[in-house]
Design a protein around this motif. Structure first.
Motif, short mmCIF file in Angstrom:
data_model
loop_
_atom_site.label_atom_id
_atom_site.label_comp_id
_atom_site.label_asym_id
_atom_site.label_seq_id
_atom_site.Cartn_x
_atom_site.Cartn_y
_atom_site.Cartn_z
N LEU A 61 0.78 -1.24 0.00
CA LEU A 61 0.00 0.00 0.00
C LEU A 61 0.81 1.29 0.00
O LEU A 61 0.25 2.36 -0.19
CB LEU A 61 -0.95 -0.02 1.21
N THR A 62 2.10 1.19 0.26
CA THR A 62 2.93 2.39 0.28
C THR A 62 3.79 2.43 -0.98
O THR A 62 4.66 1.58 -1.16
CB THR A 62 3.83 2.40 1.53
N LYS A 63 3.54 3.37 -1.82
CA LYS A 63 4.23 3.45 -3.11
C LYS A 63 5.71 3.79 -2.94
O LYS A 63 6.51 3.52 -3.82
CB LYS A 63 3.57 4.50 -4.01
N GLU A 64 6.10 4.40 -1.82
CA GLU A 64 7.50 4.78 -1.61
C GLU A 64 8.38 3.58 -1.22
O GLU A 64 9.60 3.69 -1.23
CB GLU A 64 7.61 5.84 -0.50
N ILE A 65 7.78 2.46 -0.85
CA ILE A 65 8.54 1.27 -0.47
C ILE A 65 8.58 0.33 -1.67
O ILE A 65 7.55 -0.11 -2.16
CB ILE A 65 7.92 0.55 0.74
N SER A 66 9.79 0.04 -2.15
CA SER A 66 9.91 -0.83 -3.32
C SER A 66 9.70 -2.30 -2.92
O SER A 66 9.82 -2.66 -1.74
CB SER A 66 11.28 -0.67 -3.97
N LEU A 67 9.42 -3.11 -3.91
CA LEU A 67 9.25 -4.54 -3.67
C LEU A 67 10.51 -5.13 -3.07
O LEU A 67 10.46 -5.91 -2.11
CB LEU A 67 8.88 -5.25 -4.97
N MET A 68 11.68 -4.76 -3.59
CA MET A 68 12.94 -5.31 -3.09
C MET A 68 13.18 -4.90 -1.64
O MET A 68 13.65 -5.71 -0.84
CB MET A 68 14.11 -4.86 -3.96
N ASP A 69 12.83 -3.67 -1.27
CA ASP A 69 12.96 -3.25 0.13
C ASP A 69 12.10 -4.14 1.04
O ASP A 69 12.54 -4.57 2.10
CB ASP A 69 12.53 -1.79 0.31
N GLY A 70 10.90 -4.41 0.61
CA GLY A 70 10.00 -5.25 1.40
C GLY A 70 10.48 -6.68 1.50
O GLY A 70 10.42 -7.30 2.56
N VAL A 71 10.96 -7.22 0.39
CA VAL A 71 11.47 -8.60 0.39
C VAL A 71 12.68 -8.71 1.32
O VAL A 71 12.80 -9.66 2.09
CB VAL A 71 11.81 -9.06 -1.05
N ILE A 72 13.56 -7.73 1.26
CA ILE A 72 14.73 -7.75 2.15
C ILE A 72 14.30 -7.62 3.60
O ILE A 72 14.81 -8.33 4.48
CB ILE A 72 15.74 -6.65 1.74
N ALA A 73 13.34 -6.75 3.89
CA ALA A 73 12.85 -6.59 5.26
C ALA A 73 12.25 -7.90 5.79
O ALA A 73 12.53 -8.31 6.92
CB ALA A 73 11.82 -5.47 5.33
N MET A 74 11.45 -8.57 4.96
CA MET A 74 10.87 -9.85 5.38
C MET A 74 11.95 -10.90 5.56
O MET A 74 11.91 -11.69 6.51
CB MET A 74 9.81 -10.31 4.37
N GLY A 75 12.94 -10.91 4.67
CA GLY A 75 14.06 -11.85 4.80
C GLY A 75 14.86 -11.62 6.06
O GLY A 75 15.27 -12.58 6.73
N VAL A 76 15.08 -10.37 6.42
CA VAL A 76 15.80 -10.05 7.65
C VAL A 76 15.04 -10.56 8.87
O VAL A 76 15.61 -11.18 9.78
CB VAL A 76 16.06 -8.53 7.76
N MET A 77 13.72 -10.33 8.90
CA MET A 77 12.92 -10.80 10.04
C MET A 77 12.94 -12.32 10.15
O MET A 77 13.08 -12.87 11.24
CB MET A 77 11.49 -10.29 9.94
N ILE A 78 12.79 -13.01 9.03
CA ILE A 78 12.82 -14.47 9.05
C ILE A 78 14.20 -14.97 9.45
O ILE A 78 14.33 -15.90 10.25
CB ILE A 78 12.37 -15.04 7.69
N GLY A 79 15.24 -14.34 8.93
CA GLY A 79 16.60 -14.73 9.29
C GLY A 79 16.89 -14.53 10.77
O GLY A 79 17.47 -15.41 11.42
N LEU A 80 16.48 -13.39 11.31
CA LEU A 80 16.69 -13.14 12.74
C LEU A 80 15.89 -14.12 13.60
O LEU A 80 16.37 -14.58 14.64
CB LEU A 80 16.33 -11.70 13.09
N GLN A 81 14.69 -14.43 13.16
CA GLN A 81 13.89 -15.40 13.91
C GLN A 81 14.57 -16.77 13.91
O GLN A 81 14.61 -17.46 14.93
CB GLN A 81 12.48 -15.51 13.32
N TYR A 82 15.12 -17.15 12.77
CA TYR A 82 15.82 -18.43 12.67
C TYR A 82 17.05 -18.45 13.59
O TYR A 82 17.30 -19.42 14.28
CB TYR A 82 16.23 -18.68 11.22
#
Length: 115
Positions: A61-82
């Motif tokens: 929903l936020t046009k200022e956040i790119s797809l790659m930024d979001g994918v990296i953010a989700m990857g960081v959260m999953i990686g830290l959880q692991y």
């Protein structure tokens, strides 16, 4: 207020495309990270799951956040959880630090009011 229901087709197309790509990226990352990300939910796992949903919504929903930024953010959260799960399995002290013991509040049809 004139664009409350519809702004333009480009915006709708972008939201649709980013939504599909972000969704499949999240599914792929969850599959790679294994069942730990979604199973045996403790309070920390629940928080990470909610944060993943919030990140996905922000990317959609936020046009200022790119797809790659979001994918990296989700990857960081999953990686830290692991990493935290890995460390908590090997260290009882760390495990107690990030998780609490469950409390029995209902037993044989009665509430345990002292808990």
């Amino acid at each position: 207020m004139e664009n409350i229901f519809f702004s333009n087709w480009e915006s709708i197309g972008q939201t649709f495309l980013v939504g599909v790509l972000a969704y499949f990226s999240l599914i792929l990352m969850l599959r790679i990270s294994g069942k730990r990300t979604l199973s045996q939910m403790k309070e920390f796992d629940f928080i990470v799951t909610v944060a993943l949903g919030s990140t996905l919504a922000s990317v959609l929903l936020t046009k200022e956040i790119s797809l790659m930024d979001g994918v990296i953010a989700m990857g960081v959260m999953i990686g830290l959880q692991y990493i935290l799960a890995y460390v908590s399995v090997r260290s009882k002290t760390f495990s107690k630090l990030i998780s609490s013991e469950p409390t029995l509040i209902f037993y044989k049809g009665n509430f345990l009011w002292r808990h």
